[in-house]
Write a protein that holds these residues in place. Sequence first.
Motif, PDB file in Angstrom:
ATOM      1  N   TYR A 375       0.829  -1.211   0.000  1.00 16.30           N
ATOM      2  CA  TYR A 375       0.000   0.000   0.000  1.00 16.30           C
ATOM      3  C   TYR A 375       0.863   1.260   0.000  1.00 16.30           C
ATOM      4  O   TYR A 375       0.538   2.243  -0.691  1.00 16.30           O
ATOM      5  N   ALA A 376       1.940   1.250   0.766  1.00 18.97           N
ATOM      6  CA  ALA A 376       2.820   2.421   0.775  1.00 18.97           C
ATOM      7  C   ALA A 376       3.371   2.684  -0.617  1.00 18.97           C
ATOM      8  O   ALA A 376       3.452   3.841  -1.061  1.00 18.97           O
ATOM      9  N   GLN A 377       3.738   1.614  -1.314  1.00 16.82           N
ATOM     10  CA  GLN A 377       4.222   1.782  -2.680  1.00 16.82           C
ATOM     11  C   GLN A 377       3.132   2.327  -3.595  1.00 16.82           C
ATOM     12  O   GLN A 377       3.395   3.183  -4.451  1.00 16.82           O
ATOM     13  N   ARG A 378       1.923   1.850  -3.440  1.00 13.74           N
ATOM     14  CA  ARG A 378       0.826   2.331  -4.278  1.00 13.74           C
ATOM     15  C   ARG A 378       0.530   3.806  -4.023  1.00 13.74           C
ATOM     16  O   ARG A 378       0.096   4.539  -4.928  1.00 13.74           O
ATOM     17  N   PHE A 379       0.783   4.254  -2.806  1.00 16.61           N
ATOM     18  CA  PHE A 379       0.630   5.676  -2.491  1.00 16.61           C
ATOM     19  C   PHE A 379       1.789   6.506  -3.042  1.00 16.61           C
ATOM     20  O   PHE A 379       1.755   7.727  -2.990  1.00 16.61           O
ATOM     21  N   GLY A 380       2.843   5.843  -3.533  1.00 17.98           N
ATOM     22  CA  GLY A 380       3.969   6.562  -4.134  1.00 17.98           C
ATOM     23  C   GLY A 380       5.167   6.721  -3.231  1.00 17.98           C
ATOM     24  O   GLY A 380       6.096   7.477  -3.566  1.00 17.98           O
ATOM     25  N   ILE A 381       5.198   6.015  -2.105  1.00 18.78           N
ATOM     26  CA  ILE A 381       6.317   6.129  -1.180  1.00 18.78           C
ATOM     27  C   ILE A 381       7.510   5.322  -1.710  1.00 18.78           C
ATOM     28  O   ILE A 381       7.357   4.208  -2.196  1.00 18.78           O
ATOM     29  N   GLY A 382       8.699   5.915  -1.610  1.00 18.91           N
ATOM     30  CA  GLY A 382       9.917   5.229  -2.019  1.00 18.91           C
ATOM     31  C   GLY A 382      10.251   5.346  -3.490  1.00 18.91           C
ATOM     32  O   GLY A 382      11.157   4.666  -3.974  1.00 18.91           O
ATOM     33  N   GLN A 383       9.555   6.213  -4.217  1.00 22.04           N
ATOM     34  CA  GLN A 383       9.821   6.383  -5.643  1.00 22.04           C
ATOM     35  C   GLN A 383       9.513   7.824  -6.046  1.00 22.04           C
ATOM     36  O   GLN A 383       8.627   8.456  -5.470  1.00 22.04           O
ATOM     37  N   PRO A 384      10.245   8.367  -7.012  1.00 26.98           N
ATOM     38  CA  PRO A 384       9.961   9.737  -7.457  1.00 26.98           C
ATOM     39  C   PRO A 384       8.528   9.845  -7.976  1.00 26.98           C
ATOM     40  O   PRO A 384       7.988   8.901  -8.544  1.00 26.98           O
ATOM     41  N   THR A 385       7.929  11.000  -7.790  1.00 25.45           N
ATOM     42  CA  THR A 385       6.560  11.196  -8.259  1.00 25.45           C
ATOM     43  C   THR A 385       6.494  11.329  -9.775  1.00 25.45           C
ATOM     44  O   THR A 385       5.449  11.106 -10.373  1.00 25.45           O
ATOM     45  N   GLY A 386       7.615  11.726 -10.386  1.00 23.07           N
ATOM     46  CA  GLY A 386       7.632  11.940 -11.830  1.00 23.07           C
ATOM     47  C   GLY A 386       7.367  13.370 -12.234  1.00 23.07           C
ATOM     48  O   GLY A 386       7.226  13.653 -13.431  1.00 23.07           O
ATOM     49  N   VAL A 387       7.328  14.287 -11.271  1.00 25.71           N
ATOM     50  CA  VAL A 387       7.123  15.697 -11.599  1.00 25.71           C
ATOM     51  C   VAL A 387       8.265  16.181 -12.488  1.00 25.71           C
ATOM     52  O   VAL A 387       9.408  15.733 -12.364  1.00 25.71           O
ATOM     53  N   GLU A 388       7.972  17.120 -13.389  1.00 27.62           N
ATOM     54  CA  GLU A 388       8.929  17.530 -14.420  1.00 27.62           C
ATOM     55  C   GLU A 388       9.959  18.520 -13.894  1.00 27.62           C
ATOM     56  O   GLU A 388      10.115  19.633 -14.412  1.00 27.62           O
ATOM     57  N   LEU A 389      10.669  18.144 -12.861  1.00 23.97           N
ATOM     58  CA  LEU A 389      11.700  18.984 -12.261  1.00 23.97           C
ATOM     59  C   LEU A 389      12.944  18.138 -12.023  1.00 23.97           C
ATOM     60  O   LEU A 389      12.841  16.930 -11.785  1.00 23.97           O
ATOM     61  N   PRO A 390      14.126  18.754 -12.069  1.00 19.99           N
ATOM     62  CA  PRO A 390      15.358  17.971 -11.934  1.00 19.99           C
ATOM     63  C   PRO A 390      15.655  17.598 -10.482  1.00 19.99           C
ATOM     64  O   PRO A 390      15.201  18.254  -9.544  1.00 19.99           O
ATOM     65  N   ALA A 391      16.419  16.529 -10.331  1.00 20.78           N
ATOM     66  CA  ALA A 391      16.957  16.098  -9.036  1.00 20.78           C
ATOM     67  C   ALA A 391      15.890  15.732  -8.022  1.00 20.78           C
ATOM     68  O   ALA A 391      16.050  15.959  -6.825  1.00 20.78           O
TER      69      ALA A 391
END
Length: 672
Positions: A375-391
């Motif tokens: 569930y934490a992974q499905r919420f996006g924890i532990g991975q970049p969100t993919g927003v179009e910004l560097p670093a």
Amino acid sequence: MQTAFTRFMLIVAFLVLWIGGIGVRLVHLQINQHDALRDKALSQRRDTTREKQLRGTIYDRSNRALAMSVKAKSLYADPGEIDDVETTAKAVAKSLKLKPADVLKSLKDARDAGKRFVWLARKLDEDAVRKLNESLENKDLKKSDLPKTAGLHWKEEQKRSYPYNSLAAQVVGFSNADDVGSAGIEQSQEENLRGAIIKGWQDRDRLGRVYDESDEDAEREPPKDVVLTLNYSIQYKLEQALEQGVKNAAAKSGMAIVMVPQTGEILAMANYPTFDPNKYGESAPENFTNRAIHDIYSPGSVFKLITYGAALNEGIINPNGQVDCTQGYIEVAGHRFNDPHATKWMSYDEALAVSSNVAAIKTGLATGRENFYQYAQRFGIGQPTGVELPAEAGGIFRSPKTWNGDSLASMSIGYEISVSALQMASAYATIANDGIRVQPHIIKEIRNADGKIFSTTEAPKTQVVTSDTARSLKKMLRQVVLTGTGKRAQLNGYTSAGKTGTAWKYDAKLKKINENKYVSSFIGMAPLENPSVVIAVVLDEPGVGARDGGQVSAPIFRDIAEQILPELNVAPDGSLRQENLTADDIPSELDPRSAAKNEKARTEKDADKTAKTETSDKKSADSEKTKDLKTPKKDPKTAPANDKKGTTKKTAQLIIDLPRNKSSGEGTGENT
């Protein structure tokens, strides 16, 4: 006669040989060395030009230019054309207000190295160019171009301008002296924004006058414009509220985000301290960092949203059920987690409202390692969100294979995990959007030079939990604001919901948790039934007063929400309030012993206040109970529950000041 003829023939032979030699030489030069000589001739009279088109513009969603390029000129010198280097250096230094020795060194070094080009001043506006031309003019010099000084020339360039100065500085970023994006959107969209370079040539006469020129094809496509999802007005209001909040709390830094949960659009993203990209060379490099996506931290109790979300969605707990917190602590794998708020049976919404660690840990343990992790992974924890910004940082969320015996308990209350502010804002936006996670994005569209749309952002969507689970969680988060640690997030005219978080920071020097340093946060949504915005506020190391998330971050959320909801034409759905809350009115997030140690002045004031209360109530039925609570040696389990239905200000204050025995690991209180 014969002699004359002989002489004549010798002369003829000589002329034939001479003409023949010349002919052979001409044939050699014009045929065998044609290309080399042509190139040499052209190099002496022809200059290759490389003109760069103006870099693309960055707009906000309402087409306000946040970054744009304007034409500028740069002054350079050809040392080989300068006879008197010292005199020229003095004149240039005086005009540019530089040190003559530095200019002289640059010119001499370039001349000694055989260089024909050295920069003297970069990207000056028209007014500065005019003044330099006047100050450097030599009327006796015959020179086709300005300035009228031997060896000095202007080069056409472009200059990046940021009309709103520091507004959204870390998001927009900046481009360096060579027009290369070096931070923010300027960097991530370098390929789209970079201007095409037009190659060409110019032929000049001996006085340097151009008598013929031509352009060749561009090396790449024309630059494009980038339109962001940011709203200029909301960005400004967010920055103002964040700056004031950071200063009020004497915090090290702060970050804040405003998102639309249904679309994933980021309306504002702010960091403080900030910088002016027009003068980025004058700012500390650490201020360039977009902490909202780059910095990772232990989220603390805001992470309980995911703990309860997983359990509710799996049917492990009932939103109307209760949890046994009567012991005031829980032991997992030899690690004791104390809880100043856990002294009775509590409903789950009440447990979340006062941020009970015992309730959250029991919920997490019941959910199980694999379910919790998934569930934490499905919420996006532990991975970049993919927003179009560097670093962008992905955070830290380890696989269950590497967990210790007490890891699930720690993670259930937001430790042994590192997240970014945007990751947590996205998780709360998922609940606000009926359990559907929409990938956060900050680019609305990209346009061609002719204004036609080149691409539009289509954000991926994922169903993380059911709509029923999301509605149950929103009701629980509403109780946090109504009766719990988030009371300062109550809004005038609007309903709100959210969660506070106060996490101790890891100290690399101490190599352990530092109980004197916190990351204090509040993430909330409004209005309750159909949230228009999710707002995340995170302060790093607040230094004065009550430093927990409910005291320092929730008021910033309130200030932002009350300003932007009317601007977004959101209809009021709540009542107006004129309530002045004090620390006594709000359950404390901090471990009472830490509060006493870290807030000495406030504790002394509260102790005096409590002493007066004891004197006036010493004949009352609860007098002895109050005295017991004030005694440091008293068993922590005797502390009265911070019950939302009947806790008095006096009792709440005693809970805050109650000393506790030190426990191992994360300690006690909401920040564990």
